[in-house]
Scaffold this motif. Structure first.
Motif, short mmCIF file in Angstrom:
data_model
loop_
_atom_site.label_atom_id
_atom_site.label_comp_id
_atom_site.label_asym_id
_atom_site.label_seq_id
_atom_site.Cartn_x
_atom_site.Cartn_y
_atom_site.Cartn_z
N MET A 11 5.14 31.71 4.22
CA MET A 11 5.80 30.76 4.87
C MET A 11 5.79 29.56 3.97
O MET A 11 4.61 28.88 4.61
N GLY A 12 6.77 29.05 3.83
CA GLY A 12 6.59 27.82 2.89
C GLY A 12 7.32 26.91 3.25
O GLY A 12 7.83 26.66 4.57
N LEU A 13 6.75 25.32 2.87
CA LEU A 13 7.38 24.42 3.27
C LEU A 13 9.31 24.03 2.74
O LEU A 13 9.01 24.07 1.51
N VAL A 14 9.55 24.17 3.59
CA VAL A 14 11.30 23.73 2.60
C VAL A 14 11.81 22.67 2.84
O VAL A 14 12.22 21.93 4.09
N TRP A 15 12.53 22.10 1.84
CA TRP A 15 13.52 20.52 2.51
C TRP A 15 14.87 21.57 1.67
O TRP A 15 15.11 21.78 1.04
N TRP A 16 15.48 21.08 3.03
CA TRP A 16 16.58 21.75 3.10
C TRP A 16 18.08 20.65 3.81
O TRP A 16 17.81 20.34 4.56
N GLU A 17 19.09 20.40 2.78
CA GLU A 17 20.05 19.91 2.95
C GLU A 17 21.27 20.91 2.65
O GLU A 17 21.90 21.42 1.45
N HIS A 18 22.47 20.71 4.08
CA HIS A 18 23.55 21.35 3.64
C HIS A 18 24.95 20.27 3.77
O HIS A 18 24.66 20.05 5.35
#
Length: 282
Positions: A1-8
Motif C-alpha cells: 500500500m503505497g503513497l499515491v499522488w492522483w490528479e484526474h
C-alpha cells in the motif's frame, strides 16, 4: 500500500493518499485500492491532501481583542429569610460585545480563544469562590463575530474584569478556477492545486505543536451532576460554579426557620474532559 499522488482531469480531483489495500487496477479511480480518492471522508486516516476537503483557509486573524467586562451588583435572597445560606441568581446580566467585523457576507466558521484555549458555549472567564461567575459564548453573523456575556451572582458584588480574546475567521472553500490541477511556480515558489482551490501562499489552520498553539477540544467540555455542572478546558483546567458550601432547604413561610439544610449542591461527578488537539495559524 503505497503513497499515491492522483490528479484526474475528468473528475477534477487531486489527492495525495495511502492506497486502501491492493484490490483493483492501480489506474482505475473506482478500484478499491483508490477508495480514498473517490470518497475521502470515509478514509480520512489515509488522506494527506484531497481537493474535496475544506482546509479552513484563514480570512481574518489571529486578532487580539480586549473586552472590559462591567461589574455585577450583588443579588439578594427572598424577603424575610433568616439564616440564609447563600444566593445564586442566573443570569444576573446579559451583554453582547462585537469582537471583529469580517464583512464576508455569509456566516463563517470561526474560533474565539481565551487563555490559550478555543472557548465553548458558557466558558467561565471569571470564577469566584462563592459561586460568582462570568461566562461567555461566541457567535457569528454575516458581518461580525460577537461575544455574549452573562453572569451568575451571589449576595456579593463581582468586580469589573478585562479579558483578551483571540479571534480567527475562516473563509468558505474557494470555487475552482481554470483547468490546471497542479502548478509549481519556480520563481515565486508557490504551489497551486486543484484549479486554485489550494495555494501554498495562503494561510490554513494547522494541527501542529510548537509556537503559540491553541487547545481545541475534540469532544465534550461540560458535565452535569447533582444538579450543577463542571467545565473542563482543552488544557485540563476545571471550573465549578457551585461551591461545596451551597445547600438548600424548603419550608412554608409560616413554618419555623429551624429546618436543616440539605446536602451540598456542588458538582459531585468525576468528569475529566475530552481529548484535545493543538491548532495554530502560520
Amino acid at each position: 500500500m503505497g503513497l499515491v499522488w492522483w490528479e484526474h482531469p475528468v473528475l477534477q480531483k487531486a489527492a495525495l493518499f495511502y492506497e486502501n489495500g491492493t484490490g483493483g487496477a492501480a489506474d482505475d479511480p473506482y478500484a478499491s485500492r483508490n477508495a480514498p480518492f473517490i470518497n475521502p471522508a470515509a478514509h480520512l486516516d489515509k488522506i494527506k491532501y484531497h481537493s474535496d476537503l475544506d482546509y479552513m483557509e484563514v480570512s481574518h486573524g489571529p486578532t487580539n481583542v480586549t473586552i472590559s467586562h462591567a461589574s455585577v451588583a450583588a443579588g439578594s435572597g427572598p424577603g424575610g429569610e433568616v439564616g440564609l445560606n447563600g444566593v445564586l441568581q442566573f443570569p444576573a446580566t446579559v451583554t453582547n460585545h462585537d469582537l471583529l467585523t469580517h464583512g464576508l457576507g455569509y456566516v463563517p466558521d470561526f474560533m474565539v480563544i481565551y487563555d490559550g484555549d478555543v472557548i465553548y458555549p458558557g466558558r467561565p472567564v471569571q470564577v469566584l469562590s462563592d459561586g460568582r461567575t462570568r461566562k461567555v459564548a461566541a457567535n457569528a453573523t454575516s458581518s461580525v463575530i460577537r461575544l455574549r456575556e452573562w453572569a451568575v451572582r451571589t449576595s456579593n458584588s463581582m468586580a469589573a474584569a478585562s479579558r483578551t480574546y483571540t479571534v480567527i475567521v475562516f473563509r468558505e472553500p474557494r470555487a475552482p478556477s481554470g483547468i490546471v490541477l497542479r502548478h509549481w511556480d519556480p520563481v515565486t515558489g508557490i504551489l497551486t492545486l486543484a484549479r486554485g482551490r489550494f495555494r501554498s501562499d495562503r494561510r490554513y489552520l494547522q494541527v501542529v505543536p510548537g509556537g503559540t498553539p491553541f487547545g481545541f477540544a475534540k469532544g465534550r467540555t461540560i458535565d452535569w451532576d447533582n444538579g450543577t455542572i463542571r467545565y473542563v478546558d482543552p488544557d485540563g483546567s476545571v471550573f465549578e460554579i457551585v461551591p461545596a458550601s451551597f445547600a438548600m432547604k424548603v419550608r412554608m413561610s409560616s413554618e419555623p426557620n429551624d429546618a436543616p439544610y440539605g446536602p451540598s449542591m456542588a458538582y459531585a461527578g468525576s468528569f475529566a474532559g475530552s481529548s484535545s488537539v493543538l491548532v495554530k495559524v502560520p
